[in-house]
Design a protein around this motif. Structure first.
Motif, PDB file in Angstrom:
ATOM      1  N   GLY A 256      -3.646   4.145  -2.824  1.00  0.00           N
ATOM      2  CA  GLY A 256      -2.721   3.145  -3.721  1.00  0.00           C
ATOM      3  C   GLY A 256      -1.575   4.246  -4.038  1.00  0.00           C
ATOM      4  O   GLY A 256      -1.487   5.347  -3.514  1.00  0.00           O
ATOM      5  N   PRO A 257      -0.512   3.791  -4.771  1.00  0.00           N
ATOM      6  CA  PRO A 257      -0.685   2.421  -5.383  1.00  0.00           C
ATOM      7  C   PRO A 257      -0.332   1.184  -4.557  1.00  0.00           C
ATOM      8  O   PRO A 257       0.788   1.301  -3.764  1.00  0.00           O
ATOM      9  N   HIS A 258      -1.083   0.320  -4.622  1.00  0.00           N
ATOM     10  CA  HIS A 258      -0.816  -0.751  -3.685  1.00  0.00           C
ATOM     11  C   HIS A 258      -0.055  -2.066  -4.359  1.00  0.00           C
ATOM     12  O   HIS A 258      -0.565  -2.368  -5.629  1.00  0.00           O
ATOM     13  N   PRO A 259       0.563  -2.886  -3.602  1.00  0.00           N
ATOM     14  CA  PRO A 259       1.029  -3.914  -4.225  1.00  0.00           C
ATOM     15  C   PRO A 259       0.052  -5.033  -4.614  1.00  0.00           C
ATOM     16  O   PRO A 259      -0.809  -5.345  -3.894  1.00  0.00           O
ATOM     17  N   ALA A 260       0.166  -5.540  -5.963  1.00  0.00           N
ATOM     18  CA  ALA A 260      -0.838  -6.211  -6.430  1.00  0.00           C
ATOM     19  C   ALA A 260      -1.119  -7.356  -5.478  1.00  0.00           C
ATOM     20  O   ALA A 260      -2.311  -8.135  -5.544  1.00  0.00           O
ATOM     21  N   ASP A 261       0.012  -8.023  -5.270  1.00  0.00           N
ATOM     22  CA  ASP A 261      -0.144  -9.266  -4.425  1.00  0.00           C
ATOM     23  C   ASP A 261      -0.812  -9.243  -3.282  1.00  0.00           C
ATOM     24  O   ASP A 261      -1.234 -10.527  -2.694  1.00  0.00           O
ATOM     25  N   THR A 262      -1.142  -8.544  -2.551  1.00  0.00           N
ATOM     26  CA  THR A 262      -1.951  -8.376  -1.365  1.00  0.00           C
ATOM     27  C   THR A 262      -3.050  -7.531  -1.436  1.00  0.00           C
ATOM     28  O   THR A 262      -3.832  -7.328  -0.407  1.00  0.00           O
ATOM     29  N   LEU A 263      -3.703  -7.114  -2.754  1.00  0.00           N
ATOM     30  CA  LEU A 263      -4.704  -6.453  -2.781  1.00  0.00           C
ATOM     31  C   LEU A 263      -6.008  -7.202  -3.077  1.00  0.00           C
ATOM     32  O   LEU A 263      -7.113  -6.521  -2.999  1.00  0.00           O
ATOM     33  N   PHE A 264      -5.936  -8.438  -3.252  1.00  0.00           N
ATOM     34  CA  PHE A 264      -7.144  -9.131  -3.539  1.00  0.00           C
ATOM     35  C   PHE A 264      -7.794 -10.257  -2.817  1.00  0.00           C
ATOM     36  O   PHE A 264      -8.607 -10.880  -2.834  1.00  0.00           O
TER      37      PHE A 264
END
Length: 347
Positions: A256-264
């Protein structure tokens, strides 16, 4: 060596009452119905008002014997009755209508269950939902369960610990680095030191309690697209990246840090074992979307095991026979697996 199955039967889990006007008593009754006849299921006792539980079972039309006992007597009872360690105070509220007069007993139930764990009379603690608003009206000084458990760790175990909240399911495990704070305060509360400490606690407990060797931690970015190289905020560069570098020097696997909108999404979840998110909703929205009824709240970093259903008191449906015990059952089963080293929990 103690036989694990025998020890499970002889040492039931300690379950707190939660707010007695919420769904905690109802799901405790349902959990007993679902588990009492199965020797492989986790046995438990609840610290609560026996008359309240008996009356609730009667009102709901459930044939559930409720028997007063102490922790030592619970194993012999569990197969035929719900073992209740009396709270020594009658419930004052009604289903869906909480009474601050019940706050003292709610708090005492948590304290006594931790004391039973400390004394070796229970292997782990499972907590029913509380109403922070009701407790605060009665003078409760802590933001919630987690902070109160940290105080009990110091008072009863003599250990200063920083508790870390993890929401766990078979599909996803998430940790919010900041929890119950206004969103506007999050950037000021995030520090590299906070993230390093959080990462170390999560990695340690995933390995030593969940039986996962070399756990992989993915860190979400704070800003959209993890800051776009600083164009949308520098926190991802100045705070999160240095924390990841320090954790990597410790030998912890981080990304990371990863964009949260593509992490899940499903493919992304194959690349990590837990996500450390920067704030409450960033962590809880995805897990409650994926596993609303199956998710379990686990407190990491404590000198004892604590799990809890991942939902609140649900005053709107309390006493109506509508409450789903699935999350409590998941919390009981996970507590049993962690307590008796039935790992790896994560595979």
């Amino acid at each position: 060596m103690i036989d694990a199955k025998r020890e499970r039967l002889e040492r039931p889990l300690a379950l707190t009452s939660g707010d007695p006007s919420g769904i905690g008593p109802e799901i405790a009754l349902r959990a007993w119905l679902a588990t009492h006849a199965d020797a492989a299921s986790p046995g438990f006792f609840i610290v609560a008002d026996p008359a309240h539980l008996s009356d609730l079972a009667r009102d709901l039309g459930w044939n559930i014997p409720v028997v007063e006992t102490d922790p030592a007597g619970a194993p012999a009872l569990f197969g035929r009755a719900l073992p209740v360690v009396p709270s020594q105070q009658r419930v004052m509220g009604k289903p869906g209508r909480p009474d601050p007069g019940d706050a003292a007993a709610t708090i005492a139930s948590i304290e006594r269950c931790v004391e039973y764990v400390r004394a070796g009379l229970a292997p782990a603690l499972v907590t029913n939902p509380i109403s922070k608003e009701v407790l605060h009206r009665a003078g409760f000084a802590h933001p919630g369960h987690t902070e109160f458990l940290a105080e009990l760790a110091l008072r009863l175990f003599g250990e200063t610990r920083r508790p870390v909240m993890m929401l766990w399911s078979q599909d996803l495990a998430v940790v919010p680095a900041t929890i119950h704070v206004p969103l506007k305060d999050v950037p000021g509360l995030l520090t590299s030191a906070l993230l390093v400490e959080t990462g170390r606690i999560v990695a340690h407990d995933l390995e030593h309690r969940f039986g996962l060797k070399s756990p992989r931690l993915a860190f979400a970015g704070l800003n959209p697209h993890a800051g776009e190289g600083g164009d949308m905020g520098r926190e991802d560069i100045d705070i999160i990246k240095p924390a990841l570098a320090e954790l990597a020097r410790d030998g912890i696997i981080v990304s990371g840090p990863h964009p949260a909108d593509t992490l899940f999404h499903a493919e992304a979840r194959k690349r990590y074992d837990a996500v450390i998110a920067m704030y409450h909703d960033q962590a809880l929205i995805p897990i409650k979307t994926l596993a609303f009824d199956q998710a379990v709240n686990v407190t990491l970093g404590l000198p004892f095991i604590r799990t809890s259903p991942d939902h609140g008191t649900a005053f709107d449906i309390a006493g109506k026979g509508l409450a789903d015990p699935t999350s409590l059952l998941a919390a009981l089963r996970l507590a049993q697996r962690l307590a008796f080293a039935e790992c790896p929990v994560i595979s």
